[in-house]
Motif scaffolding. Structure first.
Motif, PDB file in Angstrom:
ATOM      1  N   SER A 121     -40.967  22.257   8.283  1.00 54.86           N
ATOM      2  CA  SER A 121     -39.817  21.373   8.085  1.00 54.86           C
ATOM      3  C   SER A 121     -40.010  20.685   6.740  1.00 54.86           C
ATOM      4  O   SER A 121     -41.005  19.976   6.539  1.00 54.86           O
ATOM      5  N   VAL A 122     -39.089  20.919   5.830  1.00 52.67           N
ATOM      6  CA  VAL A 122     -39.211  20.411   4.467  1.00 52.67           C
ATOM      7  C   VAL A 122     -38.101  19.398   4.206  1.00 52.67           C
ATOM      8  O   VAL A 122     -36.916  19.717   4.356  1.00 52.67           O
ATOM      9  N   THR A 123     -38.490  18.194   3.845  1.00 55.23           N
ATOM     10  CA  THR A 123     -37.519  17.169   3.475  1.00 55.23           C
ATOM     11  C   THR A 123     -37.369  17.168   1.961  1.00 55.23           C
ATOM     12  O   THR A 123     -38.360  17.062   1.232  1.00 55.23           O
ATOM     13  N   CYS A 124     -36.137  17.313   1.505  1.00 52.46           N
ATOM     14  CA  CYS A 124     -35.855  17.411   0.071  1.00 52.46           C
ATOM     15  C   CYS A 124     -34.934  16.287  -0.374  1.00 52.46           C
ATOM     16  O   CYS A 124     -34.105  15.800   0.405  1.00 52.46           O
ATOM     17  N   GLN A 125     -35.086  15.906  -1.622  1.00 53.58           N
ATOM     18  CA  GLN A 125     -34.168  14.967  -2.248  1.00 53.58           C
ATOM     19  C   GLN A 125     -33.227  15.765  -3.139  1.00 53.58           C
ATOM     20  O   GLN A 125     -33.652  16.384  -4.113  1.00 53.58           O
ATOM     21  N   GLN A 126     -31.950  15.788  -2.795  1.00 54.60           N
ATOM     22  CA  GLN A 126     -30.952  16.510  -3.584  1.00 54.60           C
ATOM     23  C   GLN A 126     -29.941  15.503  -4.103  1.00 54.60           C
ATOM     24  O   GLN A 126     -29.178  14.925  -3.336  1.00 54.60           O
TER      25      GLN A 126
ATOM     26  N   LYS B  34     -39.918  16.913  -1.051  1.00 59.96           N
ATOM     27  CA  LYS B  34     -40.665  15.649  -0.977  1.00 59.96           C
ATOM     28  C   LYS B  34     -41.809  15.722   0.032  1.00 59.96           C
ATOM     29  O   LYS B  34     -42.938  15.364  -0.279  1.00 59.96           O
ATOM     30  N   THR B  35     -41.507  16.169   1.240  1.00 61.41           N
ATOM     31  CA  THR B  35     -42.544  16.256   2.278  1.00 61.41           C
ATOM     32  C   THR B  35     -42.406  17.576   3.027  1.00 61.41           C
ATOM     33  O   THR B  35     -41.300  18.108   3.188  1.00 61.41           O
TER      34      THR B  35
ATOM     35  N   ILE C 275     -47.149  22.055  -4.111  1.00 60.07           N
ATOM     36  CA  ILE C 275     -46.804  22.568  -2.785  1.00 60.07           C
ATOM     37  C   ILE C 275     -48.011  23.254  -2.143  1.00 60.07           C
ATOM     38  O   ILE C 275     -48.345  23.003  -0.981  1.00 60.07           O
ATOM     39  N   ALA C 276     -48.673  24.139  -2.903  1.00 59.57           N
ATOM     40  CA  ALA C 276     -49.852  24.825  -2.362  1.00 59.57           C
ATOM     41  C   ALA C 276     -50.922  23.820  -1.964  1.00 59.57           C
ATOM     42  O   ALA C 276     -51.552  23.940  -0.908  1.00 59.57           O
ATOM     43  N   LYS C 277     -51.112  22.813  -2.805  1.00 55.82           N
ATOM     44  CA  LYS C 277     -52.135  21.799  -2.530  1.00 55.82           C
ATOM     45  C   LYS C 277     -51.804  21.030  -1.254  1.00 55.82           C
ATOM     46  O   LYS C 277     -52.687  20.753  -0.427  1.00 55.82           O
ATOM     47  N   ALA C 278     -50.523  20.703  -1.069  1.00 58.97           N
ATOM     48  CA  ALA C 278     -50.105  19.965   0.124  1.00 58.97           C
ATOM     49  C   ALA C 278     -50.322  20.774   1.396  1.00 58.97           C
ATOM     50  O   ALA C 278     -50.486  20.206   2.480  1.00 58.97           O
ATOM     51  N   LEU C 279     -50.342  22.106   1.257  1.00 59.67           N
ATOM     52  CA  LEU C 279     -50.502  22.977   2.421  1.00 59.67           C
ATOM     53  C   LEU C 279     -51.918  23.525   2.552  1.00 59.67           C
ATOM     54  O   LEU C 279     -52.160  24.508   3.251  1.00 59.67           O
TER      55      LEU C 279
ATOM     56  N   ASP D 171     -28.654  12.254  -4.713  1.00 60.27           N
ATOM     57  CA  ASP D 171     -28.961  10.992  -4.024  1.00 60.27           C
ATOM     58  C   ASP D 171     -29.032  11.168  -2.512  1.00 60.27           C
ATOM     59  O   ASP D 171     -29.032  10.189  -1.763  1.00 60.27           O
ATOM     60  N   GLU D 172     -29.108  12.413  -2.082  1.00 62.09           N
ATOM     61  CA  GLU D 172     -29.047  12.703  -0.652  1.00 62.09           C
ATOM     62  C   GLU D 172     -30.355  13.319  -0.171  1.00 62.09           C
ATOM     63  O   GLU D 172     -31.002  14.088  -0.880  1.00 62.09           O
ATOM     64  N   SER D 173     -30.750  12.990   1.044  1.00 63.50           N
ATOM     65  CA  SER D 173     -31.927  13.589   1.664  1.00 63.50           C
ATOM     66  C   SER D 173     -31.471  14.712   2.590  1.00 63.50           C
ATOM     67  O   SER D 173     -30.573  14.521   3.414  1.00 63.50           O
ATOM     68  N   ILE D 174     -32.074  15.901   2.423  1.00 66.39           N
ATOM     69  CA  ILE D 174     -31.725  17.029   3.282  1.00 66.39           C
ATOM     70  C   ILE D 174     -32.999  17.615   3.881  1.00 66.39           C
ATOM     71  O   ILE D 174     -34.075  17.536   3.290  1.00 66.39           O
ATOM     72  N   ASP D 175     -32.877  18.194   5.066  1.00 68.92           N
ATOM     73  CA  ASP D 175     -34.013  18.820   5.743  1.00 68.92           C
ATOM     74  C   ASP D 175     -33.777  20.320   5.844  1.00 68.92           C
ATOM     75  O   ASP D 175     -32.676  20.770   6.202  1.00 68.92           O
TER      76      ASP D 175
END
Length: 396
Positions: free
Chosen positions: A135-140, A123-124, A162-166, A142-146
């Motif tokens: 640090s990558v925040t993911c949605q797995q 996600k971010t 992802i490339a565009k975000a970076l 219904d849970e948010s994991i870092d």
């Protein structure tokens, strides 16, 4: 917070290859994919060739290699057929079941030591100033994991988010995208079901149609047209099917649609703590739109370089630049050459295509050298020879 050396985003063939080779190189690897089932939906004609598998050190498995292919037939606009089969070509290949193939490649990555997480969406992505990790925040589910990672390998498909975000421009120009649509059909009755068919001509509006047999009377039947076409790609495909006799009794059992980038490599495929591979990097054949082998070679190169960088504790762009060099070595600089070939193809009209295909009918293709092929083109007409001049300069 989960910590890893390498986070690979996207579990297509390129991402799985990257994960496998990074893990084999000793890195701790996590491979994530936003889908709950790797390999779906299918967006591919499903053809691969023997040499590609050999380069990747992959043995064909009957679970995913469903039809042996002994060559192909090129069909000109006037329906002249030029067959290049086992009597002419040493190269063979397979039509694969892509949904199964992708899962097997992810399994290979897992066996090498990578952790695979499905239904996990990045996600971010953040990197604080002065930090040497993301640090990558993911949605797995219904849970948010870092996830904290030293290197990200972006393998998330065309126009990589992802490339565009970076900070990498992964946008594909409209003219560098083809619209593809394909049916998996039953009741196909081609002349030989061990040969792929490529149908050329203006009917495909800057592209071509294909029939890729999958065993028995089953085949992938599709078309790729310019994204600037006036009609939807599926209308071109339906018209082709109606006019081609071997498909008169064929019925569709699956529909696949998607866009393929054909503009060649994006301008930048690495940066600090970042590598980009597969469709995300434009590692796709600009002529055919095929990208399985080219993308997996990119994944293999990215994984190997990432593992070395982890050992060296240097994730800078200057260290990761080796990836670009290694990929060019693996592919022998094929993509820029193929981009020139595509430009030549787009310059040809139906009369040109008819002339070219007919010129090779009856020739001893097996014993012809590359220079012999060039001589055939120069005998056609000065106008056609001029169109191929730039391509000949590259390949000779």
């Amino acid at each position: 917070m989960i910590e890893t050396d390498v986070l690979v985003i996207g579990a297509g063939p390129a991402g799985s290859a990257a994960s496998k080779h990074a893990a084999l190189g000793g890195a701790n690897v996590i491979l994530i994919d936003k889908k709950s089932e790797i390999g779906t939906p299918k967006r591919c004609a499903e053809g691969i060739y023997d040499h590609g598998l050999k380069w990747l050190n992959i043995e064909a498995n009957p679970q995913w290699a469903v039809q042996r292919i002994n060559g192909g037939t090129i069909i000109a606009p006037d329906m002249t057929r030029l067959t290049l089969d086992e009597r002419v070509l040493p190269e063979k290949g397979y039509i694969i079941e892509r949904k199964v193939f992708d899962k097997y490649m992810a399994m290979d990555a897992a066996r090498a030591g990578a952790e695979v997480m499905v239904k996990t969406l990045a996600k971010t992505i953040k990197r604080e100033k002065g930090e040497d990790f993301f640090s990558v925040t993911c949605q797995q589910m219904d849970e948010s994991i870092d996830i904290k990672t030293k290197i990200i390998i972006a393998a998330d498909g065309p126009e990589s988010r992802i490339a565009k975000a970076l900070g990498i421009n992964s946008t594909t120009k409209p003219q560098d995208m083809i619209s593809g649509v394909q049916y998996e059909m039953v009741g196909v009755n081609c002349e030989r079901m061990d040969l792929i068919e490529l149908h050329l001509g203006a009917f495909a509006d800057g592209g071509y149609a294909w029939v890729f047999p999958k065993g028995d009377d089953i085949a992938n039947v599709g078309i790729g047209v310019s994204s600037a076409s006036k009609k939807p790609a599926i209308e071109y495909l339906d018209e082709f099917i109606k006019k081609y006799p071997p498909l008169n009794n064929a019925k569709a059992v699956e529909l696949n649609v998607g866009g393929n980038p054909i503009g060649g490599l994006i301008g930048q495929i690495y940066d600090d703590n970042l590598l980009v591979c597969g469709d995300a990097a434009g590692q796709v054949d600009p002529v055919t739109g095929g990208g399985i082998i080219l993308g997996m070679l990119g994944g293999m190169a990215a994984g190997k370089v990432a593992a070395k960088a982890i050992k060296d504790k240097d994730y800078s762009a200057s260290r990761l630049k080796e990836y670009e060099v290694l990929y060019d070595e693996y592919t022998q600089g094929a993509i820029p050459k193929l981009a020139v070939a595509r430009d030549v193809y787009l310059s040809l009209d139906d009369n040109d295509l008819n002339q070219i295909v007919n010129a090779f009918i009856g020739l001893d293709l097996k014993n012809m050298s590359l220079s012999d092929f060039v001589k055939v083109f120069f005998k056609l007409s000065p106008r056609l020879a001029l169109k191929f001049r730039k391509l000949f300069k590259i390949i000779l």
